[in-house]
Motif scaffolding. Structure first.
Motif, PDB file in Angstrom:
ATOM      1  N   GLN A   1       1.034  -1.486   0.000  1.00  0.00           N
ATOM      2  CA  GLN A   1       0.283   0.020   0.050  1.00  0.00           C
ATOM      3  C   GLN A   1       0.718   0.886   0.197  1.00  0.00           C
ATOM      4  O   GLN A   1       0.468   2.127  -0.238  1.00  0.00           O
ATOM      5  N   ILE A   2       1.989   1.526   0.069  1.00  0.00           N
ATOM      6  CA  ILE A   2       3.358   2.697   0.512  1.00  0.00           C
ATOM      7  C   ILE A   2       3.669   2.271  -1.045  1.00  0.00           C
ATOM      8  O   ILE A   2       3.699   3.581  -1.262  1.00  0.00           O
ATOM      9  N   VAL A   3       4.669   1.433  -1.217  1.00  0.00           N
ATOM     10  CA  VAL A   3       5.479   1.003  -2.361  1.00  0.00           C
ATOM     11  C   VAL A   3       5.097   1.356  -3.630  1.00  0.00           C
ATOM     12  O   VAL A   3       3.946   1.069  -3.948  1.00  0.00           O
ATOM     13  N   PRO A   4       5.626   2.896  -4.017  1.00  0.00           N
ATOM     14  CA  PRO A   4       5.169   3.100  -5.751  1.00  0.00           C
ATOM     15  C   PRO A   4       4.759   1.866  -6.125  1.00  0.00           C
ATOM     16  O   PRO A   4       6.042   0.811  -6.631  1.00  0.00           O
ATOM     17  N   GLU A   5       4.123   1.504  -7.379  1.00  0.00           N
ATOM     18  CA  GLU A   5       3.451   0.205  -8.166  1.00  0.00           C
ATOM     19  C   GLU A   5       5.268   0.304  -9.412  1.00  0.00           C
ATOM     20  O   GLU A   5       5.866   1.018  -9.814  1.00  0.00           O
ATOM     21  N   GLY A   6       5.849  -0.717  -9.363  1.00  0.00           N
ATOM     22  CA  GLY A   6       7.131  -1.230  -9.837  1.00  0.00           C
ATOM     23  C   GLY A   6       8.116  -1.557  -9.274  1.00  0.00           C
ATOM     24  O   GLY A   6       9.218  -2.502  -9.524  1.00  0.00           O
ATOM     25  N   ILE A   7       7.830  -0.131  -8.239  1.00  0.00           N
ATOM     26  CA  ILE A   7       9.326  -0.981  -7.284  1.00  0.00           C
ATOM     27  C   ILE A   7       9.540  -2.220  -6.759  1.00  0.00           C
ATOM     28  O   ILE A   7      10.420  -3.366  -5.840  1.00  0.00           O
ATOM     29  N   SER A   8       8.058  -2.927  -6.392  1.00  0.00           N
ATOM     30  CA  SER A   8       7.771  -4.334  -4.910  1.00  0.00           C
ATOM     31  C   SER A   8       8.666  -5.523  -6.476  1.00  0.00           C
ATOM     32  O   SER A   8       9.850  -6.230  -6.008  1.00  0.00           O
ATOM     33  N   GLU A   9       8.732  -5.045  -7.662  1.00  0.00           N
ATOM     34  CA  GLU A   9       8.808  -6.952  -8.132  1.00  0.00           C
ATOM     35  C   GLU A   9      10.897  -5.779  -8.721  1.00  0.00           C
ATOM     36  O   GLU A   9      11.137  -7.154  -8.112  1.00  0.00           O
ATOM     37  N   THR A  10      10.831  -5.052  -8.296  1.00  0.00           N
ATOM     38  CA  THR A  10      12.511  -4.835  -8.899  1.00  0.00           C
ATOM     39  C   THR A  10      13.347  -5.276  -6.926  1.00  0.00           C
ATOM     40  O   THR A  10      14.490  -5.785  -7.938  1.00  0.00           O
ATOM     41  N   ALA A  11      12.430  -5.014  -6.496  1.00  0.00           N
ATOM     42  CA  ALA A  11      13.078  -5.590  -4.768  1.00  0.00           C
ATOM     43  C   ALA A  11      13.532  -6.733  -4.990  1.00  0.00           C
ATOM     44  O   ALA A  11      13.884  -7.641  -4.465  1.00  0.00           O
ATOM     45  N   ARG A  12      11.886  -7.454  -5.122  1.00  0.00           N
ATOM     46  CA  ARG A  12      12.228  -8.437  -5.066  1.00  0.00           C
ATOM     47  C   ARG A  12      13.427  -9.176  -6.147  1.00  0.00           C
ATOM     48  O   ARG A  12      13.890 -10.361  -5.552  1.00  0.00           O
ATOM     49  N   VAL A  13      13.044  -9.141  -7.388  1.00  0.00           N
ATOM     50  CA  VAL A  13      14.376  -9.642  -7.943  1.00  0.00           C
ATOM     51  C   VAL A  13      15.561  -9.046  -7.906  1.00  0.00           C
ATOM     52  O   VAL A  13      16.511 -10.044  -7.314  1.00  0.00           O
ATOM     53  N   TYR A  14      16.242  -8.384  -7.039  1.00  0.00           N
ATOM     54  CA  TYR A  14      17.149  -7.346  -6.391  1.00  0.00           C
ATOM     55  C   TYR A  14      17.604  -8.238  -5.368  1.00  0.00           C
ATOM     56  O   TYR A  14      19.038  -8.743  -5.099  1.00  0.00           O
ATOM     57  N   ARG A  15      16.965  -8.681  -3.899  1.00  0.00           N
ATOM     58  CA  ARG A  15      17.150  -9.695  -3.199  1.00  0.00           C
ATOM     59  C   ARG A  15      16.993 -10.459  -3.281  1.00  0.00           C
ATOM     60  O   ARG A  15      17.947 -11.224  -2.937  1.00  0.00           O
ATOM     61  N   GLN A  16      16.779 -11.438  -4.259  1.00  0.00           N
ATOM     62  CA  GLN A  16      16.684 -13.392  -4.713  1.00  0.00           C
ATOM     63  C   GLN A  16      18.357 -12.858  -5.417  1.00  0.00           C
ATOM     64  O   GLN A  16      18.827 -14.009  -5.402  1.00  0.00           O
ATOM     65  N   ASN A  17      18.329 -12.092  -6.246  1.00  0.00           N
ATOM     66  CA  ASN A  17      20.140 -12.209  -6.658  1.00  0.00           C
ATOM     67  C   ASN A  17      20.984 -11.997  -5.875  1.00  0.00           C
ATOM     68  O   ASN A  17      22.246 -12.430  -5.687  1.00  0.00           O
ATOM     69  N   LEU A  18      21.327 -11.101  -4.472  1.00  0.00           N
ATOM     70  CA  LEU A  18      21.344 -11.302  -3.491  1.00  0.00           C
ATOM     71  C   LEU A  18      21.474 -12.407  -2.757  1.00  0.00           C
ATOM     72  O   LEU A  18      22.694 -12.611  -2.604  1.00  0.00           O
ATOM     73  N   MET A  19      20.670 -13.115  -2.030  1.00  0.00           N
ATOM     74  CA  MET A  19      20.821 -14.123  -2.113  1.00  0.00           C
ATOM     75  C   MET A  19      21.142 -15.619  -2.558  1.00  0.00           C
ATOM     76  O   MET A  19      22.604 -16.514  -2.177  1.00  0.00           O
ATOM     77  N   GLU A  20      20.747 -15.670  -4.419  1.00  0.00           N
ATOM     78  CA  GLU A  20      21.919 -16.419  -4.531  1.00  0.00           C
ATOM     79  C   GLU A  20      23.914 -16.402  -4.786  1.00  0.00           C
ATOM     80  O   GLU A  20      23.706 -17.345  -4.405  1.00  0.00           O
ATOM     81  N   LYS A  21      23.644 -15.161  -5.112  1.00  0.00           N
ATOM     82  CA  LYS A  21      25.010 -14.593  -5.193  1.00  0.00           C
ATOM     83  C   LYS A  21      25.451 -14.828  -4.213  1.00  0.00           C
ATOM     84  O   LYS A  21      26.681 -15.770  -3.352  1.00  0.00           O
ATOM     85  N   ARG A  22      25.135 -14.801  -2.674  1.00  0.00           N
ATOM     86  CA  ARG A  22      25.371 -14.823  -1.500  1.00  0.00           C
ATOM     87  C   ARG A  22      25.887 -16.963  -1.358  1.00  0.00           C
ATOM     88  O   ARG A  22      26.571 -17.520  -0.310  1.00  0.00           O
ATOM     89  N   SER A  23      24.128 -17.856  -1.935  1.00  0.00           N
ATOM     90  CA  SER A  23      24.935 -18.827  -1.753  1.00  0.00           C
ATOM     91  C   SER A  23      25.526 -19.626  -2.408  1.00  0.00           C
ATOM     92  O   SER A  23      26.538 -20.238  -1.834  1.00  0.00           O
ATOM     93  N   HIS A  24      26.302 -18.794  -3.726  1.00  0.00           N
ATOM     94  CA  HIS A  24      26.713 -19.405  -4.840  1.00  0.00           C
ATOM     95  C   HIS A  24      28.500 -19.467  -4.072  1.00  0.00           C
ATOM     96  O   HIS A  24      29.514 -20.275  -3.739  1.00  0.00           O
ATOM     97  N   THR A  25      28.675 -18.159  -3.451  1.00  0.00           N
ATOM     98  CA  THR A  25      29.743 -17.614  -2.930  1.00  0.00           C
ATOM     99  C   THR A  25      30.278 -18.968  -1.588  1.00  0.00           C
ATOM    100  O   THR A  25      31.524 -19.286  -1.507  1.00  0.00           O
TER     101      THR A  25
END
Length: 217
Positions: free
Chosen positions: A191-215
């Motif tokens: 309800q707070i976050v502007p439209e479009g940011i939530s998906e970008t944030a989800r993908v960005y955090r997912q990439n962080l988690m995957e990178k950390r897992s591979h490391t």
């Protein structure tokens, strides 16, 4: 021959214009990142100082449409200073945070992500956990990117990995940089976050988690 000279002159001129534009954009982007870095550092300093008014001043204004500032301030105080049900001990430190690039959308919206790990201890004053409850809580919280270990039957050590804070500004914030934590499990977040940011944030955090897992593997 004259045509060639004119052609190459126009080509050189176009390259110079592009180079100047790119340099100007790079300088603007660097300036914006410097501002965001300063705000991220201030966020941690304010948390360490338990400066609730300063923290509230940085929050997205839509949050105050759902709860008044004094209510949110009491929630912060209860969380950081404890209450009858539980207390939270968050070390006063500035984590090794990382900044994303600056993202822009067509509706005059700029935003960036601040990622970091946060550790804390949480003590329940009126509840203890048996082995089955400990295992269930550990499994559930691990799925949310948190490592949990029980120090006692009512005290947990928690490490929140790849925590994400969004720093943004747009017309709604009157071009002021504000922040909100990425929380995909909270209906209020959407309800707070502007439209479009939530998906970008989800993908960005997912990439962080995957990178950390591979490391770690």
């Amino acid at each position: 021959m004259n045509y060639n000279i004119k052609h190459y002159s126009n080509l050189v001129l176009s390259i110079l214009v592009i180079a100047i534009s790119l340099n100007s954009f790079a300088q603007t982007n660097a300036k914006t990142l410097t501002q965001i870095d300063s705000l991220a550092n201030k966020m941690f300093v304010d948390m360490n100082n338990r400066d609730y008014d300063a923290i509230l001043d940085m929050m997205h204004p839509k949050a105050f449409e759902m709860a008044p500032k004094d209510v949110l301030k009491n929630i912060f105080k209860s969380t950081f200073e404890g209450n009858d049900e539980f207390s939270v001990d968050i070390p006063k430190t500035i984590p090794d945070y990382k900044l994303s690039e600056v993202f822009e959308s067509e509706d005059n919206l700029e935003y960036a992500f601040v990622s970091y790990d946060m550790s804390m201890k949480m003590t329940f004053h009126k509840q203890e956990f048996d082995e089955e409850a400990k295992q269930m809580m550990t499994t559930v919280m691990k799925a949310k990117g948190m490592d949990v270990s029980f120090l006692t039957n009512n005290t947990l050590s928690i490490v929140m990995k790849n925590r994400l804070t969004i720093i943004l500004r747009d017309d709604f914030t009157e071009d002021k940089w504000v922040m909100l934590n990425y929380d995909p499990d909270s209906p209020l977040f959407y309800q707070i976050v502007p439209e479009g940011i939530s998906e970008t944030a989800r993908v960005y955090r997912q990439n962080l988690m995957e990178k950390r897992s591979h490391t770690n593997n």
